[in-house]
Scaffold this motif. Structure first.
Motif, PDB file in Angstrom:
ATOM      1  N   SER B  36      -5.405  -6.538   2.629  1.00 32.24           N
ATOM      2  CA  SER B  36      -4.293  -6.081   1.803  1.00 32.24           C
ATOM      3  C   SER B  36      -4.437  -4.580   1.587  1.00 32.24           C
ATOM      4  CB  SER B  36      -4.281  -6.803   0.455  1.00 32.24           C
ATOM      5  OG  SER B  36      -5.442  -6.484  -0.290  1.00 32.24           O
ATOM      6  N   LYS B  37      -3.353  -3.968   1.223  1.00 38.82           N
ATOM      7  CA  LYS B  37      -3.388  -2.547   0.934  1.00 38.82           C
ATOM      8  C   LYS B  37      -4.403  -2.260  -0.173  1.00 38.82           C
ATOM      9  CE  LYS B  37       0.844  -0.073   0.782  1.00 38.82           C
ATOM     10  NZ  LYS B  37       1.948   0.289  -0.125  1.00 38.82           N
ATOM     11  N   ALA B  38      -4.462  -3.157  -1.152  1.00 39.60           N
ATOM     12  CA  ALA B  38      -5.361  -2.963  -2.286  1.00 39.60           C
ATOM     13  C   ALA B  38      -6.821  -2.920  -1.861  1.00 39.60           C
ATOM     14  CB  ALA B  38      -5.151  -4.072  -3.318  1.00 39.60           C
ATOM     15  N   SER B  39      -7.157  -3.635  -0.765  1.00 36.59           N
ATOM     16  CA  SER B  39      -8.557  -3.692  -0.364  1.00 36.59           C
ATOM     17  C   SER B  39      -9.077  -2.327   0.063  1.00 36.59           C
ATOM     18  CB  SER B  39      -8.752  -4.719   0.755  1.00 36.59           C
ATOM     19  OG  SER B  39      -8.036  -4.307   1.905  1.00 36.59           O
ATOM     20  N   GLY B  40      -8.205  -1.424   0.378  1.00 33.38           N
ATOM     21  CA  GLY B  40      -8.641  -0.082   0.738  1.00 33.38           C
ATOM     22  C   GLY B  40      -8.443   0.917  -0.389  1.00 33.38           C
ATOM     23  N   MET B  41      -8.192   0.428  -1.578  1.00 34.60           N
ATOM     24  CA  MET B  41      -7.921   1.350  -2.688  1.00 34.60           C
ATOM     25  C   MET B  41      -8.934   1.154  -3.805  1.00 34.60           C
ATOM     26  SD  MET B  41      -3.827   0.848  -2.840  1.00 34.60           S
ATOM     27  CE  MET B  41      -3.265   2.358  -3.592  1.00 34.60           C
ATOM     28  N   VAL B  82       3.065  -7.400  -4.967  1.00 36.38           N
ATOM     29  CA  VAL B  82       3.131  -7.991  -3.637  1.00 36.38           C
ATOM     30  C   VAL B  82       2.828  -6.929  -2.584  1.00 36.38           C
ATOM     31  CG1 VAL B  82       4.650  -9.115  -1.966  1.00 36.38           C
ATOM     32  CG2 VAL B  82       4.763  -9.751  -4.374  1.00 36.38           C
ATOM     33  N   ASP B  83       3.362  -5.750  -2.797  1.00 33.98           N
ATOM     34  CA  ASP B  83       3.165  -4.668  -1.849  1.00 33.98           C
ATOM     35  C   ASP B  83       1.685  -4.344  -1.649  1.00 33.98           C
ATOM     36  OD1 ASP B  83       5.323  -3.481  -0.501  1.00 33.98           O
ATOM     37  OD2 ASP B  83       4.570  -1.520  -1.158  1.00 33.98           O
ATOM     38  N   CYS B  84       0.931  -4.284  -2.727  1.00 31.41           N
ATOM     39  CA  CYS B  84      -0.478  -3.924  -2.617  1.00 31.41           C
ATOM     40  C   CYS B  84      -1.367  -5.122  -2.327  1.00 31.41           C
ATOM     41  CB  CYS B  84      -0.971  -3.275  -3.905  1.00 31.41           C
ATOM     42  SG  CYS B  84      -0.617  -1.524  -3.993  1.00 31.41           S
ATOM     43  N   HIS B  85      -1.032  -6.261  -2.868  1.00 29.33           N
ATOM     44  CA  HIS B  85      -1.987  -7.367  -2.835  1.00 29.33           C
ATOM     45  C   HIS B  85      -1.755  -8.384  -1.726  1.00 29.33           C
ATOM     46  CE1 HIS B  85      -4.583  -6.401  -6.178  1.00 29.33           C
ATOM     47  NE2 HIS B  85      -3.533  -6.105  -6.933  1.00 29.33           N
ATOM     48  N   ALA B  86      -0.626  -8.352  -1.040  1.00 23.97           N
ATOM     49  CA  ALA B  86      -0.416  -9.297   0.060  1.00 23.97           C
ATOM     50  C   ALA B  86      -1.280  -8.875   1.245  1.00 23.97           C
ATOM     51  CB  ALA B  86       1.053  -9.338   0.455  1.00 23.97           C
ATOM     52  N   GLY B  93       2.484 -10.002  10.790  1.00 21.17           N
ATOM     53  CA  GLY B  93       3.111 -10.154   9.477  1.00 21.17           C
ATOM     54  C   GLY B  93       2.119 -10.229   8.332  1.00 21.17           C
ATOM     55  N   TYR B  94       2.593 -10.735   7.225  1.00 20.07           N
ATOM     56  CA  TYR B  94       1.769 -10.898   6.034  1.00 20.07           C
ATOM     57  C   TYR B  94       1.700 -12.361   5.656  1.00 20.07           C
ATOM     58  CZ  TYR B  94       1.719  -5.903   4.991  1.00 20.07           C
ATOM     59  OH  TYR B  94       1.507  -4.562   5.033  1.00 20.07           O
ATOM     60  N   PRO B 125       5.455  -8.215   1.480  1.00 21.80           N
ATOM     61  CA  PRO B 125       6.159  -6.934   1.407  1.00 21.80           C
ATOM     62  C   PRO B 125       7.328  -6.946   2.379  1.00 21.80           C
ATOM     63  CG  PRO B 125       3.798  -6.619   1.737  1.00 21.80           C
ATOM     64  CD  PRO B 125       4.064  -8.074   1.931  1.00 21.80           C
ATOM     65  N   ALA B 126       8.291  -6.083   2.154  1.00 21.95           N
ATOM     66  CA  ALA B 126       9.431  -6.010   3.058  1.00 21.95           C
ATOM     67  C   ALA B 126       8.919  -5.770   4.465  1.00 21.95           C
ATOM     68  CB  ALA B 126      10.365  -4.892   2.629  1.00 21.95           C
ATOM     69  N   ASP B 127       9.557  -6.427   5.400  1.00 14.69           N
ATOM     70  CA  ASP B 127       9.086  -6.413   6.776  1.00 14.69           C
ATOM     71  C   ASP B 127       9.602  -5.198   7.532  1.00 14.69           C
ATOM     72  OD1 ASP B 127       8.505  -6.885   9.375  1.00 14.69           O
ATOM     73  OD2 ASP B 127       9.304  -8.927   9.425  1.00 14.69           O
ATOM     74  N   PRO B 128       8.682  -4.318   7.960  1.00 12.70           N
ATOM     75  CA  PRO B 128       9.139  -3.085   8.600  1.00 12.70           C
ATOM     76  C   PRO B 128       9.776  -3.336   9.958  1.00 12.70           C
ATOM     77  CG  PRO B 128       6.735  -3.183   8.530  1.00 12.70           C
ATOM     78  CD  PRO B 128       7.247  -4.397   7.842  1.00 12.70           C
ATOM     79  N   GLY B 129       9.458  -4.483  10.598  1.00 10.80           N
ATOM     80  CA  GLY B 129       9.980  -4.738  11.934  1.00 10.80           C
ATOM     81  C   GLY B 129      11.430  -5.186  11.953  1.00 10.80           C
ATOM     82  N   ALA B 130      11.810  -5.920  10.909  1.00  8.95           N
ATOM     83  CA  ALA B 130      13.132  -6.533  10.930  1.00  8.95           C
ATOM     84  C   ALA B 130      14.240  -5.504  10.784  1.00  8.95           C
ATOM     85  CB  ALA B 130      13.237  -7.564   9.815  1.00  8.95           C
TER      86      ALA B 130
END
Lengths: 258, 171
Positions: B36-41, B82-86, B93-94, B125-130
């Motif tokens: 998750s993003k949080a794991s690097g913060m 969700v953005d940081c912790h997913a 995907g997530y 988090p919102a899917d950047p690919g779609a």
């Protein structure tokens, strides 16, 4: 109360006293917090200095066009909902949410066709708010009538009370959502004039934008209380109508040429 | 006096449970999910001990601010959690943030808390690919903040805004 003598119920008195105290204490604290928050930032939130509304010119609404409906469905994640397995066409079409729809009127004598894009009329005196038992149906300070789905219990009184058939109920679990449009089984929802856009500082709704993009310009969105807004100027200039004006709800959505 | 014993036993369990939860958290690793993003913060939106204890209150507070007062992009926005912790699911995907073993499930499972939130709220988090859903507006920026305090504003580009409105990828 099974008091045999005529002494007042002291437990009850004590309780009321404590409740009043607690209520007093609770209302001081948010007050303090509120002022701090307001002093710090430029984001004071909604204000009753504005009242958002729409003006729809039915003459400009084209018969075969569904741009506003499609745009609304995209914006609010209605188009990503999936039909539950085995559901009939009738149920699916009758039950999926519909925040804006086109009502087609035909004058039986002349054959004249009029199209009314119909959505929540954002009444000043909304019947949906009157009947809601939990306070989930509410009117924001800026005049937008909406549902707080965190408090909605799905009783659907508001759907019965609405003269415009503007509200939808979610009957099934929803698998796909947009960040901007959470939605789930058991709650009522309706047009919220694209609040997420308004809160972000946009002065367009999805329907208005789509209608303008298609060159029809039938929908104008704006602030009814600002005399310099395009909306207010148009309303001043031409005669417009409220649908079911007899109910005296003072709708925020007005129509011309009906 | 069976009744008072029951209450005592319950209180004891509650105290022990709370103690275990906090001591485990304080002594050993955190429950932040790898990938998750949080794991690097370094830090959450509030001190970790505070988040553990009070996140539900913060969420409810900001929820009412957003829905009733129209103040968005708050520090304790659910979309922000969700953005940081997913966590990334290993493909592109997530994983759903509330799925078994994922961040919002870890403690709740232990504490027998069941969240209704993700019946409605997006779990990834919102899917950047779609492709972008929603009729995104061009030009002017949109205030949106994850780490921003009330009043601060960040600006999203058109493309970024479209990403936030993108569709959920099916799990």
């Amino acid at each position: 109360m099974s008091n045999k003598d005529d002494r007042p119920d002291m437990k009850r008195r004590e309780f009321i006293g404590k409740t009043v105290l607690a209520a007093g204490a609770a209302s001081v604290v948010p007050g303090v917090l509120l002022t701090v928050a307001k002093a710090g930032g430029e984001n004071p939130g909604v204000s009753s200095d504005v009242r958002y509304g729409l003006l729809i010119d039915t003459n400009k609404c084209a018969d075969d066009c569904t741009a506003c409906v499609d745009a609304c469905n995209r914006e609010n994640g209605i188009d990503v909902m999936e039909r539950p397995k085995g559901q009939s066409d009738d149920d699916w079409n009758g039950q999926r949410p519909q925040w804006i729809r086109k009502v087609r009127l035909k004058d039986m004598q002349t054959g004249e066709i009029t199209n009314l894009p119909m959505m929540c009329q954002h009444c000043e005196f909304p019947p949906c708010v009157d009947v809601c038992p939990t306070g989930a149906s509410f009117k924001r300070a800026d005049g937008i009538a909406m549902v707080d789905r965190h408090t909605c219990i799905g009783c659907r009184y508001c759907m019965m009370a609405c003269p415009y058939k503007a509200r939808s109920f979610i009957h099934q679990n929803v698998a796909r959502q947009l960040v901007n449009a959470p939605r789930g089984k058991g709650c009522v929802e309706s047009c919220n004039l694209c609040v997420h856009r308004i809160d972000a500082g946009d002065m367009t709704t999805a329907c208005q934008e789509a209608c303008a993009k298609d060159g029809h310009q039938a929908i104008v969105f704006g602030d009814l209380k600002d005399p310099d807004s395009k909306l207010a100027k148009l309303l001043k200039k031409q005669s417009s109508r409220q649908i079911r004006a007899d109910l005296e709800l003072n709708t925020g959505v007005r129509y011309t040429n009906v | 006096m069976p009744r008072s014993t029951g209450i005592k036993r319950f209180a004891g369990m509650l105290a022990a449970g709370t103690f275990m939860l906090f001591s485990a958290g304080a002594l050993s690793d955190s429950v932040v999910t790898p990938g998750s993003k949080a794991s690097g913060m370094d830090a959450c939106v509030a001190p970790t001990a505070e988040m553990r204890r009070y996140h539900m209150e913060y969420l409810k507070h900001d929820r009412d601010k957003t829905v009733h007062e129209g103040i968005r992009g708050l520090k304790n926005s659910l979309a922000g959690c969700v953005d940081c912790h997913a966590a990334k699911d290993g493909n592109s995907g997530y994983a759903s943030i509330n799925a078994d073993g994922q961040f919002c499930d870890k403690c709740h499972n232990y504490m027998a808390v069941t969240l209704a939130c993700f019946q409605c709220h997006r779990k990834t988090p919102a899917d950047p690919g779609a492709s972008s859903a929603g009729t995104a507006k061009e030009n002017q920026g949109h205030a949106f903040g994850l780490l921003l305090d009330q009043g601060e504003s960040a600006t999203l580009t058109e493309k970024e805004r479209a990403q936030f409105q993108a569709l959920v990828r099916e799990e």
